[in-house]
Design an enzyme around this catalytic site. Structure first.
Site, short mmCIF file in Angstrom:
data_model
loop_
_atom_site.label_atom_id
_atom_site.label_comp_id
_atom_site.label_asym_id
_atom_site.label_seq_id
_atom_site.Cartn_x
_atom_site.Cartn_y
_atom_site.Cartn_z
N GLY B 243 -35.04 -35.59 -13.59
CA GLY B 243 -34.01 -34.56 -13.48
C GLY B 243 -33.31 -34.32 -14.80
O GLY B 243 -32.90 -33.19 -15.12
N ARG B 244 -33.19 -35.39 -15.58
CA ARG B 244 -32.49 -35.26 -16.87
C ARG B 244 -33.23 -34.32 -17.83
O ARG B 244 -32.60 -33.68 -18.68
CB ARG B 244 -32.30 -36.64 -17.50
CG ARG B 244 -31.17 -37.36 -16.80
CD ARG B 244 -31.09 -38.84 -17.05
NE ARG B 244 -30.19 -39.40 -16.03
CZ ARG B 244 -30.21 -40.64 -15.59
NH1 ARG B 244 -31.09 -41.50 -16.07
NH2 ARG B 244 -29.35 -41.03 -14.67
N TYR B 363 -23.30 -34.13 -14.53
CA TYR B 363 -24.22 -34.40 -13.40
C TYR B 363 -25.55 -34.98 -13.84
O TYR B 363 -25.92 -34.92 -14.98
CB TYR B 363 -24.36 -33.21 -12.46
CG TYR B 363 -24.82 -31.85 -12.97
CD1 TYR B 363 -25.49 -31.67 -14.16
CD2 TYR B 363 -24.59 -30.73 -12.16
CE1 TYR B 363 -25.91 -30.40 -14.55
CE2 TYR B 363 -25.00 -29.47 -12.54
CZ TYR B 363 -25.66 -29.31 -13.74
OH TYR B 363 -26.07 -28.07 -14.11
N GLU B 364 -26.20 -35.59 -12.87
CA GLU B 364 -27.45 -36.34 -13.07
C GLU B 364 -27.29 -37.42 -14.15
O GLU B 364 -28.15 -37.63 -14.99
CB GLU B 364 -28.62 -35.39 -13.34
CG GLU B 364 -28.79 -34.45 -12.14
CD GLU B 364 -30.08 -33.67 -12.12
OE1 GLU B 364 -31.09 -34.18 -12.60
OE2 GLU B 364 -30.06 -32.55 -11.58
N GLY B 365 -26.16 -38.07 -14.07
CA GLY B 365 -25.81 -39.12 -15.02
C GLY B 365 -24.90 -38.58 -16.10
O GLY B 365 -25.31 -37.70 -16.86
#
Lengths: 265, 381
Positions: B243-244, B363-365
């Site tokens: 996702g990153r 988001y997503e870390g």
């Protein structure tokens, strides 16, 4: 139905930009595109294929240097089934007559019920190549097609644009039509289509492959009677003059007076 | 990518994504943001042309391309509309990818084909009101009951949730085992007891859908367990690695989009009798910004290529996201500054881009999580 679409790879004149500092044309990196009318022809062919169904195919043909490959890949990515590149050193320098001679020889090697070309190319604006191909192939033709009204396996009904009206023309297949940009709004390529396009082999027909029907004196510079005297941009035509409420005799007098005024007669 | 040049296929795909975004997204982005409306008509076109299944094979009705192409797609879409960019990213990276990587053949046939072809849309439910960066603190519970699991709990900030058909969601199946007690499930919209709340009002990516989820005794068939029981945390972490790449691409797109708008503006705007592009401050600012964005893009492409080559790309994706999201926030803020008052006005898109950029650091870390991943890969303990 076997449909052949002839396309031209042209410089994208919409992308021509003026340098804001020097006010000159920026020519560097001017991209090439599929000519607008031709792309509309591709879309029309794809729609006819979808409508008629069966084992219909769309074969796209382009004449040009090896770099024209990308135009054919784009056509394949839109959904065309096969692609043919007419490319040879001997074809260089061809005018519209020599070009249409070569293209007609290439198309003659394919199966076709319907040939579609664009009306004209944005870099030359001649609108000659499509009609010339039809003449070489001995096909009936409808130029300036703005709508496909009906298509069957035997005939096509086309709405043809004219200056102040339109014509509805029914013509037997096989035939050739030249497409206006408004004939069909082209679809985008699809991501999977691009993958498929690069997995498809493009047939290259060069002079060697067609020399049985292509005398050297009919192609390239030797086969091109056209001399370009001058290049110029499009001029706006203006609205024209309307003379209303005249009797036939007055009208004749008025026209003659105008012609004399402009030293035409 | 030996010479940093895209292949012919990728160049043509980039042209498709760019043209699509300029034609379809650019005209609607401002209004979709203003009205906080997800542009469903445009989204359906994104699906139609194969942009919801880019890296998946034709066997599962994907477009048969790769993660680099997917990254380029998210960048190009995000240049015009970061809300659509993140929606494609979440659908692809967070929902379709874990089913592709961890699903069994039945699950792939049943769910992945619909997602990769764009017939159905996907979302991902990990974050909870009390489990954000500490995703291991999952409070949602799934209790085995015969051939089913009974799911209870709540999720928050779930992108695509208002219109998604398929959700990959996480819950504790055995709290005593900590992270090894978390499992992943495939949920369907409309399962009894599964409700989606209203959109959460946000600072940016306002056209995207982002709601909370509630599970109240949702009966989930055992067949919808994704991977093995207790493997959910690993699935979530590996999914987020991918996702990153998507979010980093979104950040690069936002930043490049802002630079492109700014270049146009500074060549037109005159102050002190000169175009503001003639001032060295403008020139150096833009040179600095483009260098940052190019550096970030190369990191993103490196991570995407490593994923395509099935190499370990976890730290590479973390670096890409860290660099790209920080570049996006910095660049968009500086672009607003170059525009001056007009940049702050909603007449121009750079203020939207500045608001959209911030979330990419979260988001997503968060950026802090990326630094944990990167330093961990360096064995700095």
């Amino acid at each position: 139905m076997k449909i052949v679409v002839y396309i031209k790879h042209v410089p994208d004149t919409n992308e021509v930009k003026l340098d804001p500092v020097t006010n000159t044309l920026i020519r560097d990196g001017l991209p090439s595109i599929i000519n607008h009318d031709d792309k509309s022809g591709i879309e029309a062919a794809l729609r006819i294929k979808e409508q008629v169904g069966g084992d219909s195919t769309v074969t796209v043909v382009c004449m040009g240097p090896p770099q024209a490959d990308v135009a054919l890949r784009e056509a394949l990515a839109m959904g065309c089934d096969n692609a043919v590149l007419l490319s040879s050193r001997e074809f260089g320098g061809s005018d519209t007559l020599a070009t249409s001679t070569i293209v007609a020889a290439g198309v003659a090697k394919l199966d076709y019920d319907l040939v579609i070309t664009g009306r004209q190319a944005i870099d030359g604006d001649t609108a000659q190549v499509g009609p010339q191909i039809a003449e070489h192939l001995g096909l009936p033709q409808v130029s300036y097609a703005e709508e496909v009204v009906e298509i069957t396996n035997d005939y096509i009904v086309v709405k043809r644009q004219f200056e102040d009206r339109y014509h509805i023309i029914k013509v037997k297949l096989p035939c050739l039509i030249t497409a206006l940009a408004e004939l069909a709004e082209p679809r985008y390529m699809s991501v999977a289509g691009i993958e498929k396009a690069y997995a498809t082999d493009i047939t290259v027909l060069d002079y060697e492959a067609m020399k049985d029907v292509l005398p050297l004196e009919k192609i390239g510079l030797n086969g091109s009677p056209t001399n370009v005297k001058r290049s110029f941009g499009k001029q706006a035509k203006g609205a024209g003059t309307v003379l209303a409420d005249l009797t036939p005799d007055e009208a004749v007098q008025a026209i003659i007076a105008k012609l004399e005024e402009k030293y035409i007669i | 990518m030996v010479n940093f040049k895209l292949s012919n296929e990728l160049s043509l795909q980039q042209e498709l994504y760019r043209k699509f975004a300029e034609t379809e997204l650019k005209p609607i982005a401002a209004e979709a943001d203003e009205t906080e409306t997800f542009p469903m008509d445009v989204w359906k076109k994104v699906a139609k042309y194969g942009m919801l299944g880019i890296p998946f094979p034709a066997e599962y009705e994907g477009s048969g391309s790769n993660n680099l192409s997917y990254s380029i797609c998210v960048e190009e879409l995000s240049k015009q509309d970061a809300s659509i960019g993140v929606s494609v990213s979440v659908h692809t990276s967070l929902c379709s990818t874990p089913i592709f990587m961890f699903g069994n053949e039945d699950q792939k046939k049943k769910y992945l084909c619909d997602l990769a072809s764009g017939r159905k849309y996907g979302a991902f439910g990990l974050t909870e009101p009390n489990a954000g960066t500490d995703a291991s603190g999952q409070q949602s519970k799934a209790v085995k009951d015969g051939d089913n699991y009974i799911l209870n709990g709540a999720k928050i900030f779930i992108t695509n949730s208002a219109f998604a058909d398929t959700f990959v969601a996480f819950a504790m199946t055995d709290k005593s085992k900590g992270t090894k007690g978390i499992s992943a499930f495939i949920l369907e919209k409309g399962m009894e007891g599964f409700t989606v709340d209203k959109d959460i009002p946000r600072m940016g990516i306002r056209a995207a859908s982002n709601c909370g989820l509630a599970f109240e005794n949702v009966v989930v068939p055992e067949a919808n367990l994704l991977g093995k029981e207790g493997r959910g945390f690993g699935i979530a972490m590996q999914t987020l690695d991918g996702g990153r790449i998507g979010i980093a691409s979104q950040a690069v797109g936002i930043a490049q989009g802002a630079i492109n708008e700014t270049i146009k503006y500074v060549k037109e705007r005159k102050q002190f009798g000169k175009r503001i592009s003639q001032f060295q401050n403008t020139q150096f600012q833009l040179a600095d910004m483009q260098t940052k964005v190019d550096a970030a893009r190369l990191l993103v492409w490196r991570a995407a290529c490593a994923k395509d080559a099935h190499e370990n790309y976890s730290a590479l994706a973390a670096m890409a996201k860290l660099a790209a999201s920080e570049a996006a926030s910095d660049v968009t803020r500086r672009c607003v500054q170059l525009f001056g008052g007009y940049g702050y006005s909603r007449e121009y898109p750079v203020e939207r881009m500045m608001r959209d950029a911030k979330i990419t650091e979260i988001y997503e870390g968060t950026s802090e999580v990326q630094k944990m991943v990167i330093s961990g890969s360096m064995q700095v303990k």
